[in-house]
Scaffold this active site. Structure first.
Site, PDB file in Angstrom:
ATOM      1  N   ARG A  56       0.833  -1.191   0.000  1.00  0.00           N
ATOM      2  CA  ARG A  56       0.000   0.000   0.000  1.00  0.00           C
ATOM      3  C   ARG A  56       0.865   1.237   0.000  1.00  0.00           C
ATOM      4  O   ARG A  56       1.106   1.809   1.053  1.00  0.00           O
ATOM      5  CB  ARG A  56      -0.775  -0.035   1.307  1.00  0.00           C
ATOM      6  CG  ARG A  56      -2.236   0.112   1.109  1.00  0.00           C
ATOM      7  CD  ARG A  56      -2.864   0.317   2.439  1.00  0.00           C
ATOM      8  NE  ARG A  56      -3.487   1.625   2.453  1.00  0.00           N
ATOM      9  CZ  ARG A  56      -4.601   1.900   3.083  1.00  0.00           C
ATOM     10  NH1 ARG A  56      -5.187   0.985   3.784  1.00  0.00           N
ATOM     11  NH2 ARG A  56      -5.120   3.090   3.041  1.00  0.00           N
ATOM     12  N   ASP A  65       1.774   5.039  -0.103  1.00  0.00           N
ATOM     13  CA  ASP A  65       0.967   6.213   0.252  1.00  0.00           C
ATOM     14  C   ASP A  65       0.931   7.248  -0.860  1.00  0.00           C
ATOM     15  O   ASP A  65       1.682   7.167  -1.828  1.00  0.00           O
ATOM     16  CB  ASP A  65       1.564   6.885   1.498  1.00  0.00           C
ATOM     17  CG  ASP A  65       1.464   5.997   2.717  1.00  0.00           C
ATOM     18  OD1 ASP A  65       0.516   5.196   2.764  1.00  0.00           O
ATOM     19  OD2 ASP A  65       2.326   6.095   3.601  1.00  0.00           O
ATOM     20  N   TYR A 105      12.498  -0.651   0.233  1.00  0.00           N
ATOM     21  CA  TYR A 105      12.162   0.738  -0.083  1.00  0.00           C
ATOM     22  C   TYR A 105      13.441   1.566  -0.026  1.00  0.00           C
ATOM     23  O   TYR A 105      14.340   1.275   0.781  1.00  0.00           O
ATOM     24  CB  TYR A 105      11.183   1.313   0.942  1.00  0.00           C
ATOM     25  CG  TYR A 105       9.741   0.927   0.744  1.00  0.00           C
ATOM     26  CD1 TYR A 105       8.912   1.670  -0.104  1.00  0.00           C
ATOM     27  CD2 TYR A 105       9.193  -0.150   1.423  1.00  0.00           C
ATOM     28  CE1 TYR A 105       7.577   1.330  -0.270  1.00  0.00           C
ATOM     29  CE2 TYR A 105       7.851  -0.498   1.266  1.00  0.00           C
ATOM     30  CZ  TYR A 105       7.049   0.249   0.416  1.00  0.00           C
ATOM     31  OH  TYR A 105       5.734  -0.087   0.253  1.00  0.00           O
ATOM     32  N   ARG A 111       9.267   5.962   6.466  1.00  0.00           N
ATOM     33  CA  ARG A 111       9.386   7.419   6.606  1.00  0.00           C
ATOM     34  C   ARG A 111       9.678   7.817   8.056  1.00  0.00           C
ATOM     35  O   ARG A 111      10.413   8.767   8.305  1.00  0.00           O
ATOM     36  CB  ARG A 111       8.127   8.093   6.074  1.00  0.00           C
ATOM     37  CG  ARG A 111       8.053   8.036   4.548  1.00  0.00           C
ATOM     38  CD  ARG A 111       6.663   8.271   3.995  1.00  0.00           C
ATOM     39  NE  ARG A 111       6.126   9.553   4.388  1.00  0.00           N
ATOM     40  CZ  ARG A 111       4.844   9.910   4.260  1.00  0.00           C
ATOM     41  NH1 ARG A 111       3.981   9.050   3.731  1.00  0.00           N
ATOM     42  NH2 ARG A 111       4.437  11.087   4.648  1.00  0.00           N
TER      43      ARG A 111
END
Length: 250
Positions: A51, A53, A111, A198
């Protein structure tokens, strides 16, 4: 006869409200499903690898969908791309076993968070990297990043959002490298919580600023307290960069 097709794609997420289909916002999944349905001539539902963002990008992404269409896999990318906006590109289509699922069959994900660390901005990195004008010491960032590696409860570095059965995850590596003004933070895990990358990046930036010490991080994770960790950095610097599957879909 129904087939299960895995698509390898890449997208620039700036214009989208993330991957997930949403009622009143444009998403990558919805845009892809509309294009696919015109190619296969029936409504399509895509399952995505994760998912991402709003504003987050994917250099590599896997989605799968079911179809009764007999269109050959090698024809699908071109056919879909002519119906997609330029910021989403399908690069490969593969027929996979019916039980294949883009999220469930994924063993680990990587990521990459990019920081443009220079006194002056760069227009080519707008929405592609986080512009951070104060000098960051990547060695301290790496010392802090090392504290996240291993199996931990990552509640302290997630935003309240999607509920999950457990907040325990395994981080395999968290590597910080600098190429001139660009700092790359690559993190690989067996799964991620909402905003986890993040928040982890915000925490290692806090360490470089001296707002906390790398040695404080184990206790922060132990506490499970989100307010003790660093901030959630902006989405534009985040990319999905690598995925692991048993099937030859990449």
């Amino acid at each position: 006869m129904e087939r299960n097709i895995a698509l390898k794609l890449m997208y620039n997420g700036t214009a989208y409200h993330g991957w997930q289909v949403q009622k009143n916002a444009i998403s990558v999944a919805e845009t892809l499903e509309k294009a696919l349905s015109t190619v296969v001539c029936h409504p399509v539902k895509c399952t995505g690898a994760g998912r991402t963002d709003a504003g987050v990008h994917a250099e590599v992404y896997i989605a799968n969908f079911r179809t009764t269409s007999t269109i050959p896999c090698d024809r699908i990318p071109l056919a879909v791309n002519t119906r997609l906006p330029r910021d989403i590109v399908v690069v490969k289509a593969t027929e996979v076993p019916m039980e294949f699922n883009a999220i469930g069959s994924c063993h680990r994900k990587e990521y990459t968070y990019r920081i443009y660390n220079s006194r002056l901005g760069n227009p080519f990195y707008v929405d592609r990297a986080w512009f951070y004008p104060k000098h960051l010491d990547e060695k301290i960032m790496q010392q802090a990043a090392d504290q996240f590696v291993g199996t931990h409860d990552f509640r302290a570095v997630r935003s309240v959002g999607t509920e999950t059965k457990t907040t325990v995850r395994t981080v395999y590596y968290f590597d910080v490298t600098r190429h001139d003004q660009l700092i790359e933070c690559k993190v690989c895990a067996n799964g991620f919580l909402y905003n986890m990358v993040r928040a982890m990046t915000g925490t290692i930036v806090y360490a470089a600023e001296g707002k906390l010490s790398p040695q404080d991080i184990p206790a922060i994770l132990e506490s499970g307290n989100r307010t003790l960790a660093g901030p959630t950095v902006p989405p534009g610097g985040l990319y999905m960069t690598k995925l692991w599957y048993d099937e030859d879909v990449l």
